[in-house]
Design a protein around this motif. Structure first.
Motif, PDB file in Angstrom:
ATOM      1  N   GLY A  52      10.471  -9.872 -20.040  1.00 41.06           N
ATOM      2  CA  GLY A  52       9.738  -9.376 -21.202  1.00 41.06           C
ATOM      3  C   GLY A  52       8.852  -8.180 -20.953  1.00 41.06           C
ATOM      4  N   SER A  53       8.547  -7.854 -19.705  1.00 39.88           N
ATOM      5  CA  SER A  53       7.662  -6.724 -19.430  1.00 39.88           C
ATOM      6  C   SER A  53       8.410  -5.408 -19.600  1.00 39.88           C
ATOM      7  CB  SER A  53       7.103  -6.822 -18.009  1.00 39.88           C
ATOM      8  OG  SER A  53       6.357  -5.667 -17.687  1.00 39.88           O
ATOM      9  N   MET A  54       7.737  -4.411 -20.177  1.00 36.92           N
ATOM     10  CA  MET A  54       8.358  -3.112 -20.397  1.00 36.92           C
ATOM     11  C   MET A  54       8.182  -2.179 -19.203  1.00 36.92           C
ATOM     12  SD  MET A  54       9.773  -3.419 -23.308  1.00 36.92           S
ATOM     13  CE  MET A  54      10.175  -1.715 -23.684  1.00 36.92           C
ATOM     14  N   THR A  55       7.091  -2.354 -18.469  1.00 32.29           N
ATOM     15  CA  THR A  55       6.815  -1.454 -17.344  1.00 32.29           C
ATOM     16  C   THR A  55       7.222  -2.039 -15.998  1.00 32.29           C
ATOM     17  OG1 THR A  55       4.556  -2.318 -17.145  1.00 32.29           O
ATOM     18  CG2 THR A  55       4.890  -0.400 -18.573  1.00 32.29           C
ATOM     19  N   LEU A  56       7.352  -3.362 -15.923  1.00 36.59           N
ATOM     20  CA  LEU A  56       7.676  -3.993 -14.642  1.00 36.59           C
ATOM     21  C   LEU A  56       8.988  -3.485 -14.047  1.00 36.59           C
ATOM     22  CD1 LEU A  56       6.962  -6.022 -12.455  1.00 36.59           C
ATOM     23  CD2 LEU A  56       8.059  -7.809 -13.839  1.00 36.59           C
ATOM     24  N   PRO A  57      10.064  -3.314 -14.843  1.00 34.68           N
ATOM     25  CA  PRO A  57      11.307  -2.820 -14.236  1.00 34.68           C
ATOM     26  C   PRO A  57      11.140  -1.470 -13.546  1.00 34.68           C
ATOM     27  CG  PRO A  57      11.739  -3.680 -16.431  1.00 34.68           C
ATOM     28  CD  PRO A  57      10.254  -3.636 -16.271  1.00 34.68           C
ATOM     29  N   PHE A  58      10.340  -0.581 -14.130  1.00 37.98           N
ATOM     30  CA  PHE A  58      10.160   0.739 -13.529  1.00 37.98           C
ATOM     31  C   PHE A  58       9.273   0.659 -12.285  1.00 37.98           C
ATOM     32  CE2 PHE A  58      11.241   1.552 -17.949  1.00 37.98           C
ATOM     33  CZ  PHE A  58      12.251   2.485 -17.806  1.00 37.98           C
ATOM     34  N   THR A  59       8.311  -0.254 -12.304  1.00 33.44           N
ATOM     35  CA  THR A  59       7.497  -0.456 -11.101  1.00 33.44           C
ATOM     36  C   THR A  59       8.357  -0.976  -9.957  1.00 33.44           C
ATOM     37  OG1 THR A  59       5.570  -0.957 -12.490  1.00 33.44           O
ATOM     38  CG2 THR A  59       5.471  -1.620 -10.178  1.00 33.44           C
ATOM     39  N   LEU A  60       9.208  -1.945 -10.275  1.00 32.14           N
ATOM     40  CA  LEU A  60      10.104  -2.485  -9.255  1.00 32.14           C
ATOM     41  C   LEU A  60      11.091  -1.432  -8.774  1.00 32.14           C
ATOM     42  CD1 LEU A  60      10.859  -5.949 -10.915  1.00 32.14           C
ATOM     43  CD2 LEU A  60       9.357  -5.511  -8.964  1.00 32.14           C
ATOM     44  N   LEU A  61      11.564  -0.607  -9.698  1.00 33.35           N
ATOM     45  CA  LEU A  61      12.494   0.455  -9.320  1.00 33.35           C
ATOM     46  C   LEU A  61      11.824   1.460  -8.390  1.00 33.35           C
ATOM     47  CD1 LEU A  61      15.437   1.270  -9.973  1.00 33.35           C
ATOM     48  CD2 LEU A  61      14.520   2.810 -11.712  1.00 33.35           C
ATOM     49  N   LEU A  62      10.557   1.743  -8.642  1.00 40.21           N
ATOM     50  CA  LEU A  62       9.814   2.649  -7.767  1.00 40.21           C
ATOM     51  C   LEU A  62       9.671   2.058  -6.369  1.00 40.21           C
ATOM     52  CD1 LEU A  62       8.112   5.179  -7.279  1.00 40.21           C
ATOM     53  CD2 LEU A  62       6.145   3.951  -8.237  1.00 40.21           C
ATOM     54  N   VAL A  63       9.334   0.777  -6.304  1.00 37.66           N
ATOM     55  CA  VAL A  63       9.204   0.110  -5.000  1.00 37.66           C
ATOM     56  C   VAL A  63      10.545   0.108  -4.267  1.00 37.66           C
ATOM     57  CG1 VAL A  63       8.706  -2.089  -3.866  1.00 37.66           C
ATOM     58  CG2 VAL A  63       7.265  -1.306  -5.761  1.00 37.66           C
ATOM     59  N   ALA A  64      11.620  -0.183  -5.006  1.00 37.13           N
ATOM     60  CA  ALA A  64      12.947  -0.187  -4.390  1.00 37.13           C
ATOM     61  C   ALA A  64      13.324   1.205  -3.895  1.00 37.13           C
ATOM     62  CB  ALA A  64      13.984  -0.688  -5.395  1.00 37.13           C
ATOM     63  N   GLY A  65      12.992   2.222  -4.684  1.00 41.72           N
ATOM     64  CA  GLY A  65      13.283   3.587  -4.267  1.00 41.72           C
ATOM     65  C   GLY A  65      12.541   3.972  -2.999  1.00 41.72           C
ATOM     66  N   LEU A  66      11.286   3.574  -2.907  1.00 37.79           N
ATOM     67  CA  LEU A  66      10.513   3.869  -1.700  1.00 37.79           C
ATOM     68  C   LEU A  66      11.085   3.128  -0.487  1.00 37.79           C
ATOM     69  CD1 LEU A  66       6.901   3.769  -3.192  1.00 37.79           C
ATOM     70  CD2 LEU A  66       8.173   5.795  -2.444  1.00 37.79           C
ATOM     71  N   ALA A  67      11.557   1.899  -0.712  1.00 40.95           N
ATOM     72  CA  ALA A  67      12.158   1.135   0.389  1.00 40.95           C
ATOM     73  C   ALA A  67      13.443   1.801   0.874  1.00 40.95           C
ATOM     74  CB  ALA A  67      12.432  -0.297  -0.065  1.00 40.95           C
ATOM     75  N   ILE A  68      14.272   2.260  -0.065  1.00 37.39           N
ATOM     76  CA  ILE A  68      15.511   2.938   0.326  1.00 37.39           C
ATOM     77  C   ILE A  68      15.198   4.275   0.993  1.00 37.39           C
ATOM     78  CG2 ILE A  68      17.642   3.973  -0.556  1.00 37.39           C
ATOM     79  CD1 ILE A  68      17.699   1.838  -2.700  1.00 37.39           C
ATOM     80  N   PHE A  69      14.147   4.945   0.521  1.00 41.00           N
ATOM     81  CA  PHE A  69      13.718   6.187   1.165  1.00 41.00           C
ATOM     82  C   PHE A  69      13.317   5.928   2.620  1.00 41.00           C
ATOM     83  CE2 PHE A  69      10.346   9.157   2.369  1.00 41.00           C
ATOM     84  CZ  PHE A  69      10.946  10.379   2.120  1.00 41.00           C
ATOM     85  N   ALA A  70      12.590   4.837   2.850  1.00 44.30           N
ATOM     86  CA  ALA A  70      12.204   4.486   4.221  1.00 44.30           C
ATOM     87  C   ALA A  70      13.438   4.202   5.075  1.00 44.30           C
ATOM     88  CB  ALA A  70      11.274   3.276   4.203  1.00 44.30           C
ATOM     89  N   LEU A  71      14.423   3.517   4.484  1.00 40.05           N
ATOM     90  CA  LEU A  71      15.666   3.258   5.211  1.00 40.05           C
ATOM     91  C   LEU A  71      16.392   4.563   5.529  1.00 40.05           C
ATOM     92  CD1 LEU A  71      17.764   1.229   6.299  1.00 40.05           C
ATOM     93  CD2 LEU A  71      18.753   1.162   3.990  1.00 40.05           C
ATOM     94  N   ALA A  72      16.389   5.484   4.574  1.00 35.31           N
ATOM     95  CA  ALA A  72      17.020   6.787   4.809  1.00 35.31           C
ATOM     96  C   ALA A  72      16.338   7.529   5.948  1.00 35.31           C
ATOM     97  CB  ALA A  72      16.973   7.619   3.525  1.00 35.31           C
ATOM     98  N   MET A  73      15.022   7.455   5.997  1.00 32.65           N
ATOM     99  CA  MET A  73      14.296   8.120   7.078  1.00 32.65           C
ATOM    100  C   MET A  73      14.610   7.476   8.425  1.00 32.65           C
ATOM    101  SD  MET A  73      12.846  10.691   5.839  1.00 32.65           S
ATOM    102  CE  MET A  73      12.091  11.106   7.411  1.00 32.65           C
ATOM    103  N   TRP A  74      14.825   6.171   8.432  1.00 31.46           N
ATOM    104  CA  TRP A  74      15.193   5.496   9.683  1.00 31.46           C
ATOM    105  C   TRP A  74      16.528   6.027  10.205  1.00 31.46           C
ATOM    106  CZ3 TRP A  74      19.247   2.153  11.050  1.00 31.46           C
ATOM    107  CH2 TRP A  74      19.093   1.520  12.290  1.00 31.46           C
ATOM    108  N   TRP A  75      17.492   6.182   9.307  1.00 30.91           N
ATOM    109  CA  TRP A  75      18.779   6.753   9.714  1.00 30.91           C
ATOM    110  C   TRP A  75      18.609   8.210  10.130  1.00 30.91           C
ATOM    111  CZ3 TRP A  75      23.675   4.590  10.144  1.00 30.91           C
ATOM    112  CH2 TRP A  75      23.801   3.276   9.711  1.00 30.91           C
TER     113      TRP A  75
END
Length: 352
Positions: free
Chosen positions: A189-212
């Motif tokens: 039901g939250s309107m902003t939660l999906p985008f907050t989670l997407l931001l966190v996921a993007g930062l996590a994938i960015f960190a993984l990219a930097m590791w590679w």
């Protein structure tokens, strides 16, 4: 046309000495007046035959999916049939055995990976929708979570067999889908939660990219290709979610303060892009800075010429940045602490 991956394979197979491969890289870099480490090489086409095979593969997969959708197995008429996804996945894997594993064709390999992983995700999602036709928000999120989890497993299996560089990014995006779906199932039901989670996921994938990236600072191995696709997956997650949370695209107009914030963030993205030598963040956030600058020109009174002036300023700035990329990057990296700069890609491949 020989790619960086071809050079690596030739050196590994003993067909070319490592010194000769490095001399070729240096020669190309000198001709282009830009170090090859800054070029962000990745394989998309090995020849026009890639396009030919890709078109044929898409036609075949569309036909297989259409025919598979006719195998209902109890699915209502208004629901997609899970067999469509399974057949597309099976055919994609079979085609990859030849065009990816034996022919090493770049574009068809990417499309067939998408067909396999996408087919599995589609099949699980369609089966879940068939089993729970009246699912609410929480149950629908759980179905998406299971489908995304199947996508992670499919990407892992594909990577183990074919090792297409984009596969890691696809698996990471699917894993992000698992996390987002789980949280949304618990808190619907939250309107902003999906985008907050997407931001966190993007930062996590960015960190993984930097590791590679940090494992191949000279960008001469497949690991750099994997990092490229991971950055390409992370950048839109970060940019779109961040600017949405800031309310940049809410309405037809943007305030001067918010436009200035968007431009400041774009400059920050540019500094990060220069430091890590990746352009994905700049491309993913380009639409927002165009909209912000367009709004500023309109508020300044240049209503009729606002789009032209916006395109002129941004286009000129990006072209200038491209021409001076290596010099600008040298300034940015040179100003960073040694402990950080020593983990970033080399300014010059010769340093490696």
């Amino acid at each position: 046309m020989y790619s960086e991956s071809d050079l690596q394979d030739a050196v590994a197979a003993g067909a070319m000495p490592a010194q000769a491969a490095q001399a070729l890289r240096d020669h190309v870099a000198a001709r282009r007046a830009s170090p090859m480490v800054d070029e962000e090489h990745f394989r998309l086409l090995t020849g026009f035959n890639d396009i030919f095979v890709a078109i044929a593969s898409v036609l075949l997969l569309l036909a297989v999916g259409w025919l598979g959708n006719g195998l209902r197995f109890g699915a209502p008429d208004h629901h997609p049939a899970f067999m469509a996804g399974l057949l597309v996945a099976a055919v994609s894997w079979g085609l990859a055995e030849y065009f990816t594993r034996r022919r090493h064709m770049a574009l068809p390999s990417i499309l067939l990976l998408g067909g396999f992983v996408g087919g599995i995700v589609f099949a699980i999602g369609a089966l879940g929708a068939q089993m729970f036709p009246d699912a609410g928000d929480s149950l629908a999120s759980m179905i998406l979570c299971v489908a995304a989890g199947a996508g992670v497993l499919a990407a892992w299996a594909h990577w183990r067999r074919f090792m297409v560089p984009i596969t890691v990014a696809v698996g990471a995006a699917a894993a992000a889908g698992v996390g987002v779906s789980l949280v949304m199932a618990a808190m619907p039901g939250s309107m902003t939660l999906p985008f907050t989670l997407l931001l966190v996921a993007g930062l996590a994938i960015f960190a993984l990219a930097m590791w590679w990236d940090m494992s191949d600072r000279a960008r001469t191995t497949r690991r750099s290709d994997v990092a490229f696709w991971l950055h390409l997956a992370a950048a839109p997650m970060i940019a779109h979610s961040l600017f949405h949370l800031l309310g940049v695209m809410n309405g037809d107009e943007i305030s001067a303060a918010r436009a200035a914030l968007v431009i400041a963030l774009y400059v920050a993205f540019g500094l990060v892009a220069l430091a890590i030598d990746r352009r994905a963040l700049l491309v993913s956030s380009l639409a927002y800075v165009l909209f912000a600058l367009y709004g500023l020109f309109r508020q300044a009174g240049a209503v009729e010429m606002s789009w032209a002036l916006t395109a002129l300023v941004i286009g000129s700035a990006l072209l200038l940045l491209s021409a001076l990329w290596h010099h600008a990057r040298a300034l940015i990296v040179g100003g960073l602490p040694p402990r950080l700069s020593e983990r970033l890609p080399y300014l010059d491949r010769a340093v490696a």
